[in-house]
Design an enzyme around this catalytic site. Structure first.
Site, PDB file in Angstrom:
ATOM      1  N   ASP A   6      -3.374   5.186  11.468  1.00  0.00           N
ATOM      2  CA  ASP A   6      -3.549   3.735  11.354  1.00  0.00           C
ATOM      3  C   ASP A   6      -2.290   2.951  11.702  1.00  0.00           C
ATOM      4  O   ASP A   6      -2.317   1.727  11.802  1.00  0.00           O
ATOM      5  CB  ASP A   6      -4.034   3.342   9.953  1.00  0.00           C
ATOM      6  CG  ASP A   6      -3.046   3.725   8.866  1.00  0.00           C
ATOM      7  OD1 ASP A   6      -1.935   4.189   9.190  1.00  0.00           O
ATOM      8  OD2 ASP A   6      -3.385   3.565   7.674  1.00  0.00           O
TER       9      ASP A   6
ATOM     10  N   HIS B  29       0.628   3.505   7.470  1.00  0.00           N
ATOM     11  CA  HIS B  29       0.934   4.318   6.303  1.00  0.00           C
ATOM     12  C   HIS B  29       1.589   5.639   6.685  1.00  0.00           C
ATOM     13  O   HIS B  29       1.192   6.284   7.649  1.00  0.00           O
ATOM     14  CB  HIS B  29      -0.347   4.583   5.497  1.00  0.00           C
ATOM     15  CG  HIS B  29      -1.015   3.339   5.034  1.00  0.00           C
ATOM     16  ND1 HIS B  29      -2.209   2.888   5.553  1.00  0.00           N
ATOM     17  CD2 HIS B  29      -0.639   2.419   4.108  1.00  0.00           C
ATOM     18  CE1 HIS B  29      -2.551   1.761   4.964  1.00  0.00           C
ATOM     19  NE2 HIS B  29      -1.610   1.459   4.082  1.00  0.00           N
TER      20      HIS B  29
ATOM     21  N   SER C  97       0.784  -1.234   0.000  1.00  0.00           N
ATOM     22  CA  SER C  97       0.000   0.000   0.000  1.00  0.00           C
ATOM     23  C   SER C  97       0.817   1.287   0.000  1.00  0.00           C
ATOM     24  O   SER C  97       0.462   2.255  -0.684  1.00  0.00           O
ATOM     25  CB  SER C  97      -0.964   0.002   1.183  1.00  0.00           C
ATOM     26  OG  SER C  97      -0.266  -0.227   2.398  1.00  0.00           O
TER      27      SER C  97
END
Length: 463
Positions: free
Chosen positions: A260, A263, A53
């Site tokens: 989170d 990231h 990601s």
């Protein structure tokens, strides 16, 4: 009348928007004036980026991300992304993978390295190839395990992989091979490993993916792979350097990420991309070249130097300079003179100033007493001058060639301290084939004789 006027404004606005969209998505290969049909451009440096990601794009674009350098390009890797076509170059405008993603580490790596390199070389261009799938394991990039791995994953991951033709690794190879037609792959970056934090063999799996890329793309054994540390832990990331001297770990020290815990923020990715770029410039392979070859013009007024890039055969550096002729020793009665040819300095520091010498025939002794002109038809003709040209005696060759100004001449060549041998003369051209290759700095002495001509002797040095 007002309705018609408003309708015209609406149609004009649509037309302007269509032109803007067309401009935004024209392939870069169609707008780069530098493109040519002369093979890959050595100043077009290409980098492969893959991962999950953070490499796919997890941060929204900010104002600082919109000022894309003119020399920064991306090759489209997914189907259905902003009307771009897979395998075409575009200005590197996010998203670099698919339209569902945002700004990624690849953006900031390419942005920074394009800026840094252009400071040294204004002609350099940067191209990035990004293939990334959120949450994917390294097994999803292994050409031998991707199929069985993806079969057991959620539909959302399968859908992302489907945009890469269902095989992320093969999409990397396919587009990278096309990119190699335009430039040179200089390195690989990755940000992957969150999914594989508990896999103690992860570094070995990365090595296999890397080795497969090197083989399938026919790259050299010095291509670096840069892997970034993770917010979730780095024990397995740090083991990468044990697998290969080409592997380098990029520190994420000081970066804390978003809420989170997975990231990096857009601001952090700018900093992280700079760390990747600075390390890549430090470790990426530099071009190597063959030994220079020097060619003197037939009239010895010019000297041309050439060398060829070992990594890119179409990349040839060439430079021609003027030559100065100097009589360094005057000829006298019974004594030969010497002419020295000296090249000017080369701009390219890889080329070295060259010199060579040529003998001037000795002068004939004057007769003791002046004599009246002879009317004897059998008297020998006045001696004339012979000339040599186009003499070639290069290092690592087994042949010496050249031309004599007159037909019917006899050419004898002495190589080093060996006895002189008679060359084969055809017309004005002569050739002497050797039993072994010429060695640098060997002295080549050439003697040319012909009836009614002055004997010509010249000395050359093997370069």
């Amino acid at each position: 009348m007002k309705m018609k006027f408003k309708r015209n404004i609406f149609l004009s606005t649509l037309l302007v928007l269509a032109l803007i969209m067309q401009t935004l998505f024209v392939p870069a290969s169609a707008v780069k004036a530098e493109d040519s049909a002369n093979g890959p451009d050595p100043n077009f440096h290409i980098y492969i980026a893959f991962g999950q990601s953070n490499m796919a794009g997890s941060s929204a674009s900010e104002v600082a991300d919109l000022e894309i350098p003119d020399n920064y390009y991306m090759m489209q890797t997914t189907d259905g992304n902003q009307q771009r076509e897979v395998g075409e170059w575009y200005q590197a405008k996010a998203a670099l993978t698919n339209s569902n993603e945002m700004v990624c580490l690849g953006d900031y790596f390419g942005f920074n390295i394009s800026k840094l390199k252009q400071e040294e070389n204004p002609d350099v261009k940067i191209g990035v190839i990004v293939v990334a799938v959120a949450g994917i394991s390294i097994k999803g990039f292994d050409k031998d395990t991707y199929e069985s791995y993806l079969a057991g994953e959620a539909d959302w991951m399968k859908n992302i992989a489907a945009q890469f033709g269902g095989n992320p690794y093969q999409r990397i190879i396919d587009v990278a091979q096309k990119a190699q037609e335009d430039g040179v792959i200089k390195g690989i970056i990755m940000h992957q490993g969150e999914t594989d934090g508990g896999d103690m063999t992860w570094s070995q799996k990365v090595k296999k993916v890397y080795d497969d890329m090197i083989t399938d793309l026919e790259l050299g054994d010095n291509i670096p792979l840069l892997a970034g540390q993770l917010l979730t832990g780095n024990s397995h990331i740090n083991k990468l350097t044990e697998e290969s001297d080409n592997f380098h770990v990029i520190s994420c020290e000081g970066l804390v990420g978003g809420s989170d815990g997975l990231h990096f923020t857009a601001t952090e990715k700018r900093e992280y991309g700079l760390r990747y770029a600075e390390k890549m410039i430090e470790v990426e392979p530099q071009y190597t070249f063959t030994e220079p070859v020097y060619e003197w013009s037939a009239d010895n007024t010019k000297l041309t130097a050439k060398r060829t890039c070992n990594e890119l055969a179409s990349y040839v550096e060439e430079e021609t300079v003027d030559v100065t002729k100097t009589i360094t020793k005057e000829a006298a009665v019974g004594v030969e003179g010497v002419i020295t040819y000296t090249s000017a300095d080369f701009t390219n520091s890889a080329f070295v100033k060259q010199t060579k010498t040529e003998t001037i025939p000795a002068l004939a002794a004057p007769s003791a007493e002046p004599t009246s002109p002879s009317i004897d038809d059998n008297a020998p003709a006045v001696e004339q001058t012979l000339k040599l040209s186009a003499v070639k005696c290069k290092k690592n060759t087994k042949k010496i060639t050249g031309k004599v100004s007159k037909k019917g001449a006899v050419v004898k060549i002495k190589v080093g301290k060996k006895a002189a041998k008679k060359a084969i003369v055809k017309g004005k051209k002569f050739t002497l084939k050797l039993s072994s290759k010429l060695v640098k700095k060997t002295k080549i002495a050439i003697t040319v004789t012909k009836k009614n001509y002055k004997t010509l002797k010249k000395t050359y040095t093997v370069k």
